[in-house]
Motif scaffolding. Structure first.
Motif, short mmCIF file in Angstrom:
data_model
loop_
_atom_site.label_atom_id
_atom_site.label_comp_id
_atom_site.label_asym_id
_atom_site.label_seq_id
_atom_site.Cartn_x
_atom_site.Cartn_y
_atom_site.Cartn_z
N ARG A 19 -1.51 -48.72 36.51
CA ARG A 19 -1.49 -49.88 35.60
C ARG A 19 -0.78 -49.63 34.27
N PHE A 20 -0.40 -48.37 33.98
CA PHE A 20 0.35 -48.17 32.73
C PHE A 20 1.53 -47.25 32.96
N THR A 21 2.48 -47.32 32.02
CA THR A 21 3.70 -46.53 32.16
C THR A 21 3.59 -45.28 31.30
N GLU A 22 4.55 -44.38 31.42
CA GLU A 22 4.55 -43.24 30.51
C GLU A 22 4.83 -43.75 29.10
N SER A 23 4.52 -42.93 28.11
CA SER A 23 4.66 -43.35 26.72
C SER A 23 6.12 -43.65 26.39
N VAL A 24 6.37 -44.86 25.89
CA VAL A 24 7.73 -45.24 25.51
C VAL A 24 8.18 -44.41 24.31
N ILE A 25 7.25 -44.14 23.39
CA ILE A 25 7.60 -43.39 22.17
C ILE A 25 8.08 -41.99 22.55
N ARG A 26 7.32 -41.33 23.42
CA ARG A 26 7.68 -39.95 23.77
C ARG A 26 8.93 -39.94 24.66
N GLU A 27 9.14 -41.02 25.43
CA GLU A 27 10.36 -41.13 26.22
C GLU A 27 11.58 -41.25 25.29
N MET A 28 11.40 -41.94 24.16
CA MET A 28 12.52 -42.08 23.21
C MET A 28 12.92 -40.72 22.65
N THR A 29 11.95 -39.84 22.45
CA THR A 29 12.27 -38.49 21.96
C THR A 29 13.14 -37.77 22.98
N ARG A 30 12.79 -37.90 24.25
CA ARG A 30 13.59 -37.22 25.29
C ARG A 30 15.00 -37.81 25.34
N LEU A 31 15.10 -39.15 25.25
CA LEU A 31 16.42 -39.79 25.28
C LEU A 31 17.25 -39.39 24.06
N ALA A 32 16.59 -39.31 22.90
CA ALA A 32 17.31 -38.92 21.67
C ALA A 32 17.88 -37.52 21.86
N MET A 33 17.10 -36.62 22.46
CA MET A 33 17.59 -35.26 22.67
C MET A 33 18.77 -35.26 23.63
N LYS A 34 18.64 -36.06 24.69
CA LYS A 34 19.70 -36.10 25.70
C LYS A 34 21.02 -36.59 25.11
N HIS A 35 20.95 -37.57 24.21
CA HIS A 35 22.18 -38.16 23.68
C HIS A 35 22.54 -37.64 22.29
N GLY A 36 21.81 -36.64 21.82
CA GLY A 36 22.11 -36.09 20.50
C GLY A 36 21.88 -37.10 19.37
N ALA A 37 20.94 -38.02 19.57
CA ALA A 37 20.66 -39.02 18.52
C ALA A 37 19.66 -38.47 17.51
N VAL A 38 19.77 -38.95 16.27
CA VAL A 38 18.78 -38.60 15.25
C VAL A 38 17.47 -39.28 15.65
N ASN A 39 16.42 -38.49 15.76
CA ASN A 39 15.17 -39.04 16.29
C ASN A 39 14.31 -39.67 15.19
N LEU A 40 14.45 -40.97 15.03
CA LEU A 40 13.54 -41.68 14.10
C LEU A 40 12.54 -42.49 14.94
N ALA A 41 12.25 -41.97 16.14
CA ALA A 41 11.34 -42.65 17.05
C ALA A 41 9.93 -42.08 16.93
N GLN A 42 9.74 -40.86 17.41
CA GLN A 42 8.37 -40.31 17.46
C GLN A 42 7.95 -39.78 16.10
N GLY A 43 6.73 -40.10 15.70
CA GLY A 43 6.26 -39.77 14.36
C GLY A 43 5.81 -38.33 14.18
N PHE A 44 6.78 -37.43 14.11
CA PHE A 44 6.41 -36.05 13.74
C PHE A 44 7.39 -35.54 12.69
N PRO A 45 6.90 -34.80 11.71
CA PRO A 45 7.78 -34.30 10.66
C PRO A 45 8.75 -33.25 11.22
N ASP A 46 9.99 -33.24 10.67
CA ASP A 46 10.91 -32.17 11.05
C ASP A 46 11.06 -31.17 9.90
N PHE A 47 10.10 -31.21 8.97
CA PHE A 47 10.09 -30.21 7.89
C PHE A 47 8.91 -29.27 8.11
#
Ligand SMILES: Cc1ncc(COP(=O)(O)O)c(C=O)c1O
Length: 396
Positions: A19-47
């Motif tokens: 009844r539910f899908t995998e997390s869209v937010i965490r999927e965006m992180t994987r897609l950002a990595m795949k396409h070399g995009a700046v990840n302003l999707a998942q809420g974790f600090p990069d500092f």
């Protein structure tokens, strides 16, 4: 030997998991990595996380705090949680009977729901909502009753909220400061929710993990502080956001003794316990001086303001957050059919990853012209995002 009997075809996955899908937010992180995009999707600090908190964790490992902690949480951490709750919200709780340390507030939330939900129970959820609450409701067997928070203030309509409560309502989930909207529930909002909880004998399950990330003089009020609510509130919090350690997975639930007893049982059989040395470091972190929290909020304010300016310049209509580290935006100016097509364009062509707004709504159409950005990022990351966003053109 005779051939094994062929049994009839069977559904191999559970109806709940289907009844539910995998997390869209965490999927965006994987897609950002795949396409070399700046990840302003998942809420974790990069500092980096604060040096003294990392040192406390390293010291705990060196001191051989490396075996199971008490299942419901190492005593120094539970004591620190109780002391901090008393210091910041004026609420006294018994660390021996009212606190359960879990693997992140994520586990605290699902443990709490599994501990209190019975078949037929309903849970009131404000939407847009942090996406975990949907699967949490399904896994625990609760029927969600959604109530809209409406832009631009992301306020709820009192009549609509009142209509969502009935004799089957077991709990309401309150997330303030709010992800994804950045709204803060002020005292008058909480008072109305309190009235509903008392009228319908319902619990409040509150997710307060952004309690220290506040702007423009906003105040965080734990609903447990309100008359009659301490005995019907499960307060959920964690280290992830306040101390920039989202990967440590340390969170907790504070609840009256009987409910805590149930949460502790569920938690024990789900995970046994959170990482023991990181709990020790948590005890250290929760005793950080006030100046730590003031500086963290001030630093986020600078990031918020520059991200707002950058997004507005690129053509987004932004809803200015009062807390947390996200900006919900309206994307109508770009003329895309929906948030999914726009997000794909953003990741693949522009090189900046947001989260599609539809993932925060029970009816995807409600978020079809919204995306969320997070700004818990270094200056260098935000500079790079700003540079890339110059390629984006509003069509209106
Ligand atoms: C509202 C909210 N609750 C819970 C979490 C997850 O917290 P934790 O890392 O403590 O599991 C997040 C993470 O983004 C969040 O935004």
């Amino acid at each position: 030997m005779s051939a094994p009997q062929i049994t009839p075809a069977r559904q191999m996955i559970s109806a709940k998991a289907a009844r539910f899908t995998e997390s869209v937010i965490r999927e965006m992180t994987r897609l950002a990595m795949k396409h070399g995009a700046v990840n302003l999707a998942q809420g974790f600090p990069d500092f980096p996380a604060p040096a003294e908190i990392k040192q406390a964790a390293a010291d705990a490992i060196a001191r051989d705090i490396n075996q199971y902690a008490i299942t419901w949480g190492a005593k120094p951490l539970r004591d620190a949680i109780a002391a901090k709750f008393a210091r910041t919200q004026g609420i006294e709780v018994d660390p021996e009977r009212e606190i359960t340390v879990c693997c992140g507030s994520t586990e605290a939330m699902i443990s709490a729901m599994l501990a209190v939900i019975n078949p037929g129970d309903e849970v009131v959820v404000f939407e847009p909502y942090y996406e975990n609450y949907g699967p949490d409701a399904i896994l625990s067997g609760a029927t969600p009753r959604f109530v809209k928070l409406r832009a631009p203030a992301w306020d709820f309509d009192r009549a609509e909220l009142a209509a969502a409560f009935n004799a089957n309502t077991k709990a309401i989930i309150v997330n303030t400061p709010n992800n994804p909207t950045g709204a803060i529930f002020r005292r008058e909002h909480l008072e109305f929710i309190r009235e509903m909880c008392l009228r319908w004998n319902a619990l409040a399950i509150t997710d307060e993990i952004y309690e220290h990330i506040l702007y423009d003089g906003a105040e965080h009020i734990s609903i447990a502080r309100l008359d009659g609510m301490r005995e019907r509130t499960i307060t959920i919090n964690g280290m992830s956001k306040t101390y920039s350690v989202t990967g440590w997975r340390v969170g907790w639930a504070i609840a009256p003794p009987e409910i805590t007893g149930a949460i502790r049982k569920v938690h024990d059989f789900l995970t046994v316990g959170a990482a023991a040395p990181l709990q020790e470091a948590g005890a250290f972190a929760l005793n950080m001086p006030d100046a730590y929290y003031t500086k963290m909020a001030a630093d986020y304010r600078v990031r918020r303001d520059r991200t707002l300016a950058m997004l507005e310049e690129a053509g987004f209509r932004c809803f200015k957050p009062q807390g947390a580290y996200y900006i919900m935006t309206d994307i109508s100016a770009f003329g895309f059919a929906d948030d999914i097509a726009f997000t794909r364009h953003m990741i693949q062509e522009i090189g900046v990853a947001p989260v599609p707004g539809s993932s925060f709504y029970s009816n995807p159409a409600d978020g079809a012209q919204q995306v969320r950005f997070c700004f818990c990022k270094t200056d260098a990351t935000l500079d790079e995002a700003a540079r890339r966003l110059k390629k984006l053109r509003a069509k209106l």
